[in-house]
Scaffold this active site. Structure first.
Site, PDB file in Angstrom:
ATOM      1  N   GLY A  90      37.512  38.765  37.286  1.00  0.00           N
ATOM      2  CA  GLY A  90      37.637  39.689  38.397  1.00  0.00           C
ATOM      3  C   GLY A  90      38.969  39.606  39.115  1.00  0.00           C
ATOM      4  N   HIS A  91      38.916  39.823  40.422  1.00  0.00           N
ATOM      5  CA  HIS A  91      40.109  39.959  41.257  1.00  0.00           C
ATOM      6  C   HIS A  91      40.943  38.677  41.292  1.00  0.00           C
ATOM      7  CE1 HIS A  91      42.445  41.880  44.397  1.00  0.00           C
ATOM      8  NE2 HIS A  91      42.171  40.935  45.277  1.00  0.00           N
ATOM      9  N   PHE A  92      40.296  37.540  41.568  1.00  0.00           N
ATOM     10  CA  PHE A  92      40.989  36.252  41.670  1.00  0.00           C
ATOM     11  C   PHE A  92      41.046  35.592  40.292  1.00  0.00           C
ATOM     12  CE2 PHE A  92      39.889  36.949  46.102  1.00  0.00           C
ATOM     13  CZ  PHE A  92      40.980  36.426  46.781  1.00  0.00           C
ATOM     14  N   ALA A  93      41.882  36.127  39.433  1.00  0.00           N
ATOM     15  CA  ALA A  93      41.895  35.709  38.029  1.00  0.00           C
ATOM     16  C   ALA A  93      42.241  34.237  37.854  1.00  0.00           C
ATOM     17  CB  ALA A  93      42.877  36.574  37.241  1.00  0.00           C
TER      18      ALA A  93
ATOM     19  N   ASP B 174      38.261  43.674  37.878  1.00  0.00           N
ATOM     20  CA  ASP B 174      38.534  43.746  39.311  1.00  0.00           C
ATOM     21  C   ASP B 174      37.894  45.012  39.883  1.00  0.00           C
ATOM     22  OD1 ASP B 174      39.711  44.080  41.851  1.00  0.00           O
ATOM     23  OD2 ASP B 174      41.582  43.157  41.209  1.00  0.00           O
TER      24      ASP B 174
END
Length: 291
Positions: free
Chosen positions: A267-270, A241
């Site tokens: 990343g951020h939106f796992a 992330d």
């Protein structure tokens, strides 16, 4: 031929002090199913949980609202966009649904909203699922720190925020840090950008960006709450992330040494890339702690 059971999901609006809050709610097979409240992040909305609801919604009652300024929720003119007000609206939503106990899934903006709710109503929280939802200074990347440091009076600050609210900025939040970008469906960032481009929505996001500093000011309080109440906690975190890196996940273990931690090469939106890994972890967690 036998087909898998398909989750039935209702889609409704409910009025909370003049805010028409949109939400999705699964209809589980049994009325006493564990309740999981899904608190979405920026710049998304409840639609980010659609696939998770499809996978788990027959066994558990999953409820996902859109905050004011996001998704299908409609806020009146003059609504003040701050994290306190997002928490106020979500608190009213929970009370309108007569929810008295639930596991809370906090992701990104869902963490500052959710921890405000936890402080106000610790009796509501049966457990936490934390997915790239930060509550520690070491969980902020250098870029995140610079962004949070922006102030309205700083020349060019608002333009810097608005640059993030463009299609390339929105898409980048989905794809940055992923192991395989081809696993990330374009529908998420496309729908997010649709909502961001609605009248007044970008100004709402600018206001929230300038208000984000109030979350850092409460980190000590949230950490103290965790130490005092020690909720059962499952941490699933995208290690790459660019905003909330891996140290933010590990930091929770200082205050919750019994928490279950799982790191993913994404990343951020796992959930976009690792739903097949994360959904069973959530199911097992709910089955263990719900009594």
């Amino acid at each position: 031929m036998t087909f898998p059971v398909v989750t039935r999901t209702i889609h409704r609006h409910i009025d909370v002090d003049g805010v028409k809050i949109f939400y999705r709610e699964s209809i589980p097979d049994r009325p006493d199913a564990p309740v999981l409240l899904l608190l979405h992040g920026f710049p998304s909305a409840s639609h980010q949980f659609r696939r998770l609801i499809d996978v788990l919604g027959t066994r558990y009652r999953l409820i996902a609202p859109d905050y004011p300024g996001f998704g299908h929720t409609q806020a009146p003119d003059g609504f003040t966009y701050s994290f306190d007000r997002l928490a106020d609206a979500t608190e009213g939503f929970i009370q309108r649904l007569d929810l008295s106990r639930f596991v809370m899934y906090v992701f990104d903006f869902g963490a500052p909203v959710g921890f405000r709710l936890a402080q106000r109503h610790p009796e509501w929280i049966a457990g936490l699922v934390v997915q790239n939802g930060n509550a520690y200074t070491e969980g902020l990347s250098a870029g995140a720190r610079d962004f949070i440091a922006l102030r309205p009076e700083t020349e060019g600050a608002e333009n810097t925020i608005r640059d993030l609210l463009t299609l390339p900025g929105t898409r980048g939040q989905y794809e940055s840090g992923t192991g395989d970008p081809e696993l990330i469906a374009p529908d998420g960032w496309t729908l997010d950008q649709h909502f961001l481009d609605l009248p007044g929505r970008k100004q709402a996001q600018v206001a929230l960006a300038f208000d984000y500093r109030t979350n850092l000011e409460r980190y000590d309080q949230w950490q103290a709450w965790l130490r005092k109440h020690t909720p059962p906690t499952l941490i699933t975190w995208g290690s790459n992330d660019p905003f909330f890196p891996e140290p933010g996940a590990r930091a929770y273990l200082r205050d919750l040494p019994d928490a279950e931690l799982h790191l993913f090469d994404t990343g951020h939106f796992a959930l976009e890339e690792n739903l097949a890994d994360i959904a069973p972890l959530i199911a097992g967690f709910l089955d263990r702690i719900w009594t």
